[in-house]
Design a protein around this motif. Structure first.
Motif, PDB file in Angstrom:
ATOM      1  N   ASN A   1       9.117  36.187 -40.346  1.00 47.22           N
ATOM      2  CA  ASN A   1       8.409  35.581 -39.101  1.00 47.22           C
ATOM      3  C   ASN A   1       8.233  34.836 -38.278  1.00 47.22           C
ATOM      4  O   ASN A   1       8.956  34.441 -38.251  1.00 47.22           O
ATOM      5  N   ASP A   2       7.535  34.602 -37.523  1.00 46.31           N
ATOM      6  CA  ASP A   2       8.166  33.859 -35.584  1.00 46.31           C
ATOM      7  C   ASP A   2       8.157  32.600 -36.424  1.00 46.31           C
ATOM      8  O   ASP A   2       8.937  31.593 -35.621  1.00 46.31           O
TER       9      ASP A   2
ATOM     10  N   THR B   1       4.388  36.327 -31.467  1.00 38.76           N
ATOM     11  CA  THR B   1       3.476  35.269 -31.309  1.00 38.76           C
ATOM     12  C   THR B   1       3.491  35.381 -29.499  1.00 38.76           C
ATOM     13  O   THR B   1       4.443  35.119 -28.992  1.00 38.76           O
TER      14      THR B   1
ATOM     15  N   SER C   1      -5.272  35.801 -35.468  1.00 37.31           N
ATOM     16  CA  SER C   1      -5.123  36.734 -34.029  1.00 37.31           C
ATOM     17  C   SER C   1      -5.649  38.444 -35.864  1.00 37.31           C
ATOM     18  O   SER C   1      -6.875  39.126 -34.326  1.00 37.31           O
TER      19      SER C   1
ATOM     20  N   PHE D   1      -1.304  34.963 -37.695  1.00 37.41           N
ATOM     21  CA  PHE D   1      -1.284  36.320 -37.653  1.00 37.41           C
ATOM     22  C   PHE D   1      -2.581  36.294 -38.342  1.00 37.41           C
ATOM     23  O   PHE D   1      -3.780  37.068 -37.670  1.00 37.41           O
TER      24      PHE D   1
ATOM     25  N   PRO E   1      -2.041  42.057 -34.705  1.00 36.34           N
ATOM     26  CA  PRO E   1      -2.860  41.637 -35.750  1.00 36.34           C
ATOM     27  C   PRO E   1      -4.403  41.875 -35.370  1.00 36.34           C
ATOM     28  O   PRO E   1      -5.330  41.803 -36.297  1.00 36.34           O
TER      29      PRO E   1
ATOM     30  N   THR F   1      11.965  39.099 -31.154  1.00 33.50           N
ATOM     31  CA  THR F   1      10.964  38.934 -32.196  1.00 33.50           C
ATOM     32  C   THR F   1      10.218  40.464 -32.098  1.00 33.50           C
ATOM     33  O   THR F   1      11.071  41.773 -31.321  1.00 33.50           O
TER      34      THR F   1
ATOM     35  N   ASP G   1       6.907  38.925 -35.142  1.00 36.36           N
ATOM     36  CA  ASP G   1       5.167  39.030 -35.588  1.00 36.36           C
ATOM     37  C   ASP G   1       4.405  39.395 -33.984  1.00 36.36           C
ATOM     38  O   ASP G   1       3.544  39.521 -33.542  1.00 36.36           O
TER      39      ASP G   1
ATOM     40  N   ASP H   1       0.835  29.691 -39.832  1.00 36.83           N
ATOM     41  CA  ASP H   1       0.749  30.889 -39.357  1.00 36.83           C
ATOM     42  C   ASP H   1      -0.213  32.081 -38.307  1.00 36.83           C
ATOM     43  O   ASP H   1      -1.016  31.889 -38.578  1.00 36.83           O
TER      44      ASP H   1
ATOM     45  N   ASP I   1       6.701  48.607 -40.505  1.00 34.94           N
ATOM     46  CA  ASP I   1       6.819  47.065 -39.625  1.00 34.94           C
ATOM     47  C   ASP I   1       8.390  47.586 -40.622  1.00 34.94           C
ATOM     48  O   ASP I   1       9.612  47.180 -39.920  1.00 34.94           O
TER      49      ASP I   1
END
Length: 345
Positions: free
Chosen positions: A255-256, A285, A85, A82, A302, A297, A283, A80, A172
């Motif tokens: 999530n991505d 990403t 980052s 997240f 983050p 997305t 996310d 992940d 979100d």
């Protein structure tokens, strides 16, 4: 042979003053003439003198470190993006401030609480970041009990007897609703959601946003599979959804990494994305821009979240007033993995 690290005594000898005066100058204390202070600082810089974190800690009873305890399967941390980052954003603030980040990864909530207690008992941290907020989160009462300054990512549920903790929040839910509105507007009627764990507030918030947007579009939110945010979970959920008699024409992932895993499963099954199945992630990403097709997305930030949380926590530790920080809401970005619903024969 390595050169010895310059000391306050070295600076004092070169400046022709006492070590006490050097200490006052370097710590910006009163009682030093401006010209003398400037001369001492210049000599310290010339010698390459740097403050000793250990000495500073002993003198002010501080560790000059902040804690981040993550209760996740290590597999999630590695896949992940997240957390790397977020940590990059934290370090952007801590490094110039002479602070360090103490990271602890544990497997369950019991170990998590014990980790906080040990870090405080050992004097290793001055404050903590509380991430992955949960319903009835015991950490909120614990940091208050320990007298540990803390900042939360997102706003926690209020708990009786627990005072307010500063929060750095990003809305979100709007991004999830945008994704559903986007897909419904393209004619999709069977839209599934591969959700995060309901015990986590952001997992349940995203699920609630999905339900709200689906009902607003006149659709039933009956295709929902809960996961633990792992890419492997996303792949398994996708295989389950595609094996059903009335498979979805679009899937909204929480999530991505799960979305990218689902993209691979769909293509391996011979489906065209987005011709047969539309996919969206959450996310924003970098890798999502470079898969094929590029992933639609919901973009968060983050790095910015980490920087903002670190600034709030540093202000708390310094005794400065703090308040909640609201970051710009997550936003949906359409790329190539989402398109019109397939025509029925």
């Amino acid at each position: 042979m390595a050169r010895a690290r310059p000391t306050i005594a070295d600076v004092a000898a070169h400046a022709g003053v006492s070590k006490g005066l050097v200490s006052f100058a370097l710590n910006n204390r009163p009682g030093v003439a401006p010209q003398t202070r400037e001369r001492i600082l210049a000599i310290a810089e010339e010698l390459g003198w740097q403050p000793s974190v250990r000495a500073r800690s002993l003198s002010v009873a501080r560790s000059f470190a902040l804690g981040l305890v993550i209760t996740r399967d290590p597999e999630i941390i590695t896949s992940d993006p997240f957390y790397p980052s977020f940590i990059a954003g934290v370090e952007r603030e801590l490094s110039p401030a002479g602070q360090a980040l103490v990271l602890s990864v544990v497997s369950n909530e019991r170990e998590e609480l014990a980790s906080y207690r040990k870090l405080v008992a050992d004097g290793r941290i001055d404050g903590a970041f509380i991430t992955d907020l949960r319903h009835d989160d015991l950490r909120l009462g614990l940091v208050q009990e320990l007298g540990l300054p803390a900042v939360t990512l997102g706003r926690p549920e209020s708990r009786p007897g627990v005072s307010s903790i500063p929060a750095v929040a990003m809305e979100d839910a709007a991004g999830i609703e945008e994704a559903v509105d986007h897909l419904a507007g393209l004619g999709h009627r069977r839209i599934a959601h591969v959700a995060g764990p309901a015990r986590m507030l952001h997992g349940s918030h995203r699920r609630q946003a999905f339900d709200t947007a689906m009902r607003r579009a006149g659709l039933e939110p009956d295709l929902v599979i809960e996961t633990d945010f792992k890419a492997a979970d996303g792949a398994r959920a996708t295989r389950h959804l595609l094996a059903g008699p009335d498979r979805p024409t679009a899937i909204v992932y929480a999530n991505d990494p799960m979305a990218i895993a689902g993209l691979g499963v769909a293509q391996h099954a011979g489906l065209n994305v987005p011709g047969d199945l539309s996919i969206t992630g959450f996310d924003g990403t970098d890798i999502g821009e470079h898969v094929y097709p590029a992933l639609s997305t919901i973009v968060a930030d983050p790095v910015r979240w980490g920087s903002a949380a670190a600034r709030v926590l540093l202000r708390m530790i310094a005794g400065d007033p703090t308040e909640d920080v609201d970051l710009p809401p997550a936003r949906f970005v359409r790329r190539k993995s989402s398109g019109p619903a397939p025509r029925t024969p």
